[in-house]
Design an enzyme around this catalytic site. Structure first.
Site, PDB file in Angstrom:
ATOM      1  N   SER A   1      -9.646  -2.689 -13.572  1.00  0.00           N
ATOM      2  CA  SER A   1     -10.798  -3.471 -14.040  1.00  0.00           C
ATOM      3  C   SER A   1     -11.634  -2.572 -14.940  1.00  0.00           C
ATOM      4  O   SER A   1     -11.515  -1.338 -14.872  1.00  0.00           O
ATOM      5  CB  SER A   1     -11.641  -3.889 -12.828  1.00  0.00           C
ATOM      6  OG  SER A   1     -12.916  -4.352 -13.238  1.00  0.00           O
TER       7      SER A   1
ATOM      8  N   TYR B   1     -15.682  -3.279  -4.331  1.00  0.00           N
ATOM      9  CA  TYR B   1     -14.823  -3.580  -5.484  1.00  0.00           C
ATOM     10  C   TYR B   1     -14.840  -2.407  -6.471  1.00  0.00           C
ATOM     11  O   TYR B   1     -13.798  -1.943  -6.936  1.00  0.00           O
ATOM     12  CB  TYR B   1     -15.308  -4.864  -6.165  1.00  0.00           C
ATOM     13  CG  TYR B   1     -14.402  -5.370  -7.268  1.00  0.00           C
ATOM     14  CD1 TYR B   1     -13.248  -6.099  -6.960  1.00  0.00           C
ATOM     15  CD2 TYR B   1     -14.689  -5.124  -8.602  1.00  0.00           C
ATOM     16  CE1 TYR B   1     -12.410  -6.565  -7.967  1.00  0.00           C
ATOM     17  CE2 TYR B   1     -13.855  -5.591  -9.615  1.00  0.00           C
ATOM     18  CZ  TYR B   1     -12.730  -6.315  -9.292  1.00  0.00           C
ATOM     19  OH  TYR B   1     -11.902  -6.779 -10.292  1.00  0.00           O
TER      20      TYR B   1
HETATM   21  P1  NAI Z   1      -7.304 -14.517  -8.601  1.00  0.00           P
HETATM   22  O1  NAI Z   1      -8.222 -14.707  -7.468  1.00  0.00           O
HETATM   23  O2  NAI Z   1      -6.783 -15.695  -9.328  1.00  0.00           O
HETATM   24  O3  NAI Z   1      -6.035 -13.636  -8.189  1.00  0.00           O
HETATM   25  C1  NAI Z   1      -5.986 -12.751  -7.127  1.00  0.00           C
HETATM   26  C2  NAI Z   1      -4.685 -12.980  -6.396  1.00  0.00           C
HETATM   27  O4  NAI Z   1      -4.532 -12.019  -5.354  1.00  0.00           O
HETATM   28  C3  NAI Z   1      -4.649 -14.373  -5.734  1.00  0.00           C
HETATM   29  O5  NAI Z   1      -3.426 -15.007  -6.072  1.00  0.00           O
HETATM   30  C4  NAI Z   1      -4.705 -14.053  -4.244  1.00  0.00           C
HETATM   31  O6  NAI Z   1      -4.023 -15.001  -3.447  1.00  0.00           O
HETATM   32  C5  NAI Z   1      -4.020 -12.701  -4.218  1.00  0.00           C
HETATM   33  N1  NAI Z   1      -4.317 -11.959  -2.998  1.00  0.00           N
HETATM   34  C6  NAI Z   1      -5.535 -11.756  -2.430  1.00  0.00           C
HETATM   35  N2  NAI Z   1      -5.384 -11.051  -1.304  1.00  0.00           N
HETATM   36  C7  NAI Z   1      -4.058 -10.800  -1.170  1.00  0.00           C
HETATM   37  C8  NAI Z   1      -3.297 -10.100  -0.208  1.00  0.00           C
HETATM   38  N3  NAI Z   1      -3.876  -9.519   0.856  1.00  0.00           N
HETATM   39  N4  NAI Z   1      -1.954 -10.032  -0.382  1.00  0.00           N
HETATM   40  C9  NAI Z   1      -1.355 -10.624  -1.447  1.00  0.00           C
HETATM   41  N5  NAI Z   1      -2.042 -11.294  -2.383  1.00  0.00           N
HETATM   42  C10 NAI Z   1      -3.364 -11.377  -2.244  1.00  0.00           C
HETATM   43  O7  NAI Z   1      -8.075 -13.557  -9.618  1.00  0.00           O
HETATM   44  P2  NAI Z   1      -7.565 -12.733 -10.882  1.00  0.00           P
HETATM   45  O8  NAI Z   1      -8.711 -12.639 -11.782  1.00  0.00           O
HETATM   46  O9  NAI Z   1      -6.308 -13.279 -11.407  1.00  0.00           O
HETATM   47  O10 NAI Z   1      -7.334 -11.288 -10.270  1.00  0.00           O
HETATM   48  C11 NAI Z   1      -6.149 -10.539 -10.452  1.00  0.00           C
HETATM   49  C12 NAI Z   1      -6.483  -9.062 -10.539  1.00  0.00           C
HETATM   50  O11 NAI Z   1      -7.220  -8.835 -11.730  1.00  0.00           O
HETATM   51  C13 NAI Z   1      -7.349  -8.555  -9.379  1.00  0.00           C
HETATM   52  O12 NAI Z   1      -6.879  -7.290  -8.970  1.00  0.00           O
HETATM   53  C14 NAI Z   1      -8.723  -8.445 -10.008  1.00  0.00           C
HETATM   54  O13 NAI Z   1      -9.509  -7.464  -9.395  1.00  0.00           O
HETATM   55  C15 NAI Z   1      -8.339  -8.043 -11.428  1.00  0.00           C
HETATM   56  N6  NAI Z   1      -9.398  -8.276 -12.401  1.00  0.00           N
HETATM   57  C16 NAI Z   1      -9.835  -9.545 -12.694  1.00  0.00           C
HETATM   58  C17 NAI Z   1     -10.851  -9.728 -13.604  1.00  0.00           C
HETATM   59  C18 NAI Z   1     -11.374 -11.066 -13.950  1.00  0.00           C
HETATM   60  O14 NAI Z   1     -12.423 -11.147 -14.635  1.00  0.00           O
HETATM   61  N7  NAI Z   1     -10.717 -12.174 -13.575  1.00  0.00           N
HETATM   62  C19 NAI Z   1     -11.498  -8.593 -14.289  1.00  0.00           C
HETATM   63  C20 NAI Z   1     -10.960  -7.319 -13.903  1.00  0.00           C
HETATM   64  C21 NAI Z   1      -9.967  -7.186 -13.001  1.00  0.00           C
END
Ligand code: NAI
Length: 269
Positions: free
Chosen positions: A152, A165
């Protein structure tokens, strides 16, 4: 992207957002994809369908295969099982994308121990466990491979009210660098991407509200949030043959968010 055909990738947390886009993009570029989900098999199945749709649209006989792998990345037994299942099904694993992530908001002096641990366990311990199991396989098979950590902008920008986070993503930066240094000689590259504000479910607090979305955009030099597909393109690049000399880096995909936007204009004449 060059050189991804026939490779196998495991993408964690691939049932939504950035992880889903990464799985689809890697399949489109010819990778077999293992799609990890924790609790939403239907959403993960959607990823499979979209990935196969993209991968197979122009070919008569599609060589790309996909596999659903359930597992909580913060649980060691789950991680061991899902990496093994991937290897058993595809014969090998070349690319790990540590994408699964969670966040929780609270003033730091009120942050509950359980919430603190939850975020660290998923975002950081989960990435370490998945990397460990993947590296064991690559070393045993004497194969080159790569790991891409979805970090991030908060790997380097402090984020008040999101202490766990921020710590998890700061730690992820050092996970990337340490593993990259430790396994460079074995042909295992470890990199990260640092997304800025991206239009995904983790941000539903502002993505669904036009006014809040505008407020977020006003802080971003390029004037808009990023898309999951823009994050996935960077991952595909880091995994492909054009990036064979890149290791230990976090590539910020953020519309300029890490450029100290407040310096756009001079503070005094
Ligand atoms: P999201 O909430 O759509 O995706 C996160 C995914 O991780 C979900 O599919 C969830 O089911 C899964 N997850 C959560 N806990 C889990 C576990 N214990 N085991 C397996 N899967 C698990 O959100 P997004 O944005 O797609 O996030 C993906 C990555 O990108 C994350 O690491 C987030 O920190 C990072 N990120 C996102 C940003 C944003 O603005 N959307 C910015 C910077 C980083």
């Amino acid at each position: 992207m060059k050189g991804l055909q026939g490779k196998t990738a495991l993408v964690t947390g691939a049932s939504s957002g950035i992880g889903q886009a990464i799985a689809i993009r890697l399949a489109e570029d010819g990778c077999n994809v293992a799609i990890n989900y924790r609790s939403s098999p239907d959403a993960a199945q959607e990823t499979v369908e979209q990935a196969m749709d993209k991968a197979c649209k122009d070919v008569e006989q599609c060589g790309v295969k996909s596999l659903l792998v359930q597992g909580d990345v913060s649980q060691e037994a789950d991680v061991i099982a899902m990496v093994q299942k991937t290897i058993d099904y595809f014969g090998h694993l070349d690319i790990l994308v540590n994408n699964a992530g969670v966040q929780t908001e609270s003033p730091s002096h009120e942050l509950e121990e359980g919430d603190f641990e939850w975020v660290l366990n998923v975002n950081l311990k989960g990435a370490y466990l998945c990397a460990r199991e993947t590296i064991k396989h690559l070393l045993a098979e004497n194969r080159p491979g790569c790991i891409i950590n979805i970090s991030s902008v908060h790997e380097i920008i402090p984020r008040p009210q999101y202490l766990s986070y921020s710590i998890s993503k700061g730690g992820m930066g050092n996970l990337t660098k340490t593993l990259a240094l430790e396994y460079a000689a074995q042909g295992i590259r470890v990199n990260g991407i640092g997304p800025g504000a991206t239009d995904t479910p983790i941000n539903e607090a502002w993505t669904e509200d036009a006014e809040k979305r505008e407020a977020v955009a006003s802080h971003i030099p390029m004037g808009r949030a990023g898309t999951p597909a823009e994050m996935a393109a960077a991952v595909a690049f880091l995994a492909c043959e054009e990036a064979t000399y890149i290791t230990g880096q976090t590539l910020y995909i953020d519309g300029g968010l890490t450029l100290y936007a407040d310096f756009r204009e001079a503070w005094s004449a």
